[in-house]
Design an enzyme around this catalytic site. Structure first.
Site, PDB file in Angstrom:
ATOM      1  N   LEU A   1       0.843  -1.194   0.000  1.00 23.24           N
ATOM      2  CA  LEU A   1       0.000   0.000   0.000  1.00 23.24           C
ATOM      3  C   LEU A   1       0.876   1.240   0.000  1.00 23.24           C
ATOM      4  O   LEU A   1       1.852   1.322   0.760  1.00 23.24           O
ATOM      5  CB  LEU A   1      -0.894   0.041   1.241  1.00 23.24           C
TER       6      LEU A   1
ATOM      7  N   GLY B   1      19.272   6.517  14.415  1.00 32.53           N
ATOM      8  CA  GLY B   1      20.097   5.679  15.282  1.00 32.53           C
ATOM      9  C   GLY B   1      19.969   4.208  14.966  1.00 32.53           C
ATOM     10  O   GLY B   1      19.048   3.771  14.276  1.00 32.53           O
ATOM     11  N   HIS B   2      20.922   3.451  15.480  1.00 31.93           N
ATOM     12  CA  HIS B   2      20.891   1.998  15.416  1.00 31.93           C
ATOM     13  C   HIS B   2      21.298   1.455  16.786  1.00 31.93           C
ATOM     14  O   HIS B   2      21.604   2.218  17.717  1.00 31.93           O
ATOM     15  CB  HIS B   2      21.826   1.480  14.327  1.00 31.93           C
ATOM     16  N   ASP B   3      21.321   0.155  16.898  1.00 31.25           N
ATOM     17  CA  ASP B   3      21.602  -0.529  18.155  1.00 31.25           C
ATOM     18  C   ASP B   3      22.805   0.074  18.888  1.00 31.25           C
ATOM     19  O   ASP B   3      22.741   0.368  20.085  1.00 31.25           O
ATOM     20  CB  ASP B   3      21.843  -2.014  17.865  1.00 31.25           C
ATOM     21  N   ILE B   4      23.891   0.269  18.177  1.00 26.72           N
ATOM     22  CA  ILE B   4      25.119   0.779  18.794  1.00 26.72           C
ATOM     23  C   ILE B   4      24.904   2.149  19.424  1.00 26.72           C
ATOM     24  O   ILE B   4      25.464   2.454  20.486  1.00 26.72           O
ATOM     25  CB  ILE B   4      26.257   0.828  17.736  1.00 26.72           C
ATOM     26  N   ASN B   5      24.067   2.980  18.810  1.00 25.85           N
ATOM     27  CA  ASN B   5      23.824   4.329  19.327  1.00 25.85           C
ATOM     28  C   ASN B   5      22.994   4.309  20.593  1.00 25.85           C
ATOM     29  O   ASN B   5      23.256   5.061  21.543  1.00 25.85           O
ATOM     30  CB  ASN B   5      23.136   5.177  18.263  1.00 25.85           C
ATOM     31  N   TYR B   6      21.966   3.453  20.625  1.00 22.59           N
ATOM     32  CA  TYR B   6      21.118   3.368  21.817  1.00 22.59           C
ATOM     33  C   TYR B   6      21.926   2.833  23.001  1.00 22.59           C
ATOM     34  O   TYR B   6      21.779   3.306  24.134  1.00 22.59           O
ATOM     35  CB  TYR B   6      19.899   2.479  21.563  1.00 22.59           C
TER      36      TYR B   6
ATOM     37  N   ASP C   1      18.141  -3.335  20.070  1.00 28.35           N
ATOM     38  CA  ASP C   1      17.064  -3.624  19.122  1.00 28.35           C
ATOM     39  C   ASP C   1      16.112  -4.688  19.656  1.00 28.35           C
ATOM     40  O   ASP C   1      14.883  -4.551  19.550  1.00 28.35           O
ATOM     41  CB  ASP C   1      17.647  -4.122  17.805  1.00 28.35           C
TER      42      ASP C   1
END
Length: 357
Positions: A75, A141-146, A172
């Site tokens: 969609l 962000g990604h896992d490393i940033n969090y 994540d």
């Protein structure tokens, strides 16, 4: 009427999945494994980014693993007809989960307030990096940033060395996917009593922070942030440590409680180390060195055979190929009356569009 053992826990629960990539896919995969009817809403022509390998070399195996048994409807939510079709699906849905940055769904005219007005029973899950509001809300962000901003990454790695990557997606999955599933289940339970859905905000940054009770308690007690490789659970003591064993293998020792430490020392013939389990430096380094020398005498698997059943909390550090032999065959958690079932394949892009529209 079917017996409960022939049912799954989420039979009849319809989930609209607007997420892309890993955290949302894993969350809705867990829901699907326990019977939810998960419908992926994907952009025509491109679909979920995870369908293609980031290296550009064909299909992505992660997509197949995390989208089993789901259905795909393509969609264009920026198109009036696509938006109308989506609203019809939302009218019948129990759960919607989206992973856009804050404000995207509102700009599409499909935000929580709009959808709630159409379907009061809808549970709307917003899975974001840094939350719906606040100074980091709009950041990519990604896992490393969090992990970095929440303080988790600072605790990973050797003493006097740099922070180390974990090799798996902690923020994540533990901070995002699991929190999203918990939020869905809590909101479903609340709906049983109130008849109304609600908004569930999940931040992978906040979910990472929630993994820090032990370091946080240490900080609150001492006023000093725990140092990398220098806390009870990160390498300060010999009783909780990774050691090299014979043949290039490694063994993990988790003998925190005195009874386990005493068992280990006796099995290794190191009774003289029992009293020094939590001795300060320089004695602690001597204890580590003595244990390290002993554990070089056999491979990690040989130590597991010898010590595994002796209440010493000793296990081999296995690679994925070896660890897979003991992986659970069915989805977890194991429910006695309404167990999950990992079945089906990942859908082709738009495979079920005609079925739902």
């Amino acid at each position: 009427m079917r017996r409960s053992r022939d049912m799954t826990a989420l039979d009849g629960i319809a989930v609209l999945d607007l997420t892309r990539l890993l955290p949302g896919a894993v969350a809705t995969q867990w829901l699907a494994d326990f019977g939810a009817n998960v419908i992926k809403i994907e952009q025509p022509g491109t679909g979920d980014y995870a369908r293609r390998s980031f290296s550009g070399q064909g299909a992505n195996p992660i997509f197949a693993l995390t989208n089993r048994g789901k259905k795909s409807v393509d969609l264009d939510l920026k198109d009036a007809r696509g938006k109308e079709a989506f609203l019809k699906l939302a009218l019948k849905a129990d759960v919607l989960i989206e992973g856009f940055r804050p404000g995207v769904m509102n700009r599409l005219g499909l935000g929580y307030e709009v959808l709630r007005a159409e379907n009061r029973r809808l549970i709307y899950v917003a899975l974001t990096g840094y939350g719906a509001e606040g100074k980091y809300a709009s950041l990519a962000g990604h896992d490393i940033n969090y992990l970095a901003l929440s303080g988790v990454l600072d605790l990973m790695g050797p003493k006097d060395g740099p922070p180390a990557l974990a090799g798996i997606q902690i923020a994540d999955l533990a901070g995002g996917s699991m929190q999203a599933v918990i939020g869905v289940l809590l909101a479903l339970q609340a709906r049983q009593r109130t008849g109304r859905g609600q908004r569930v905000d999940v931040s992978m940054f906040a979910g990472s922070a929630a993994l820090m009770p032990v370091p946080l308690a240490s900080f609150q007690a001492t006023g000093q942030p725990p140092g990398r490789g220098d806390d009870m659970l990160s390498g300060r003591y010999a009783c909780y440590q990774v050691y090299r064993a014979a043949g290039g293998s490694y063994v993990a020792v988790g003998a925190l409680e005195p009874k386990f430490w005493e068992n280990l020392c006796r099995e290794l013939g190191c009774e003289d180390l029992i009293a020094d389990q939590y001795a300060p430096e320089p004695r602690q380094s001597e204890v580590k060195a003595a244990l390290a020398q002993k554990l070089l005498g056999a491979t990690a698997e040989e130590w597991f055979v010898r010590l595994g059943a002796k209440d010493c909390c000793v296990t081999p550090v296995r690679n994925l190929r070896d660890a897979l032999h003991d992986f659970p065959a069915a989805p977890i958690p194991t429910l006695s009356e309404t167990p999950g079932c990992a079945a089906g394949r990942a859908p082709r892009l738009g495979e079920h569009t005609d079925e739902f529209l």
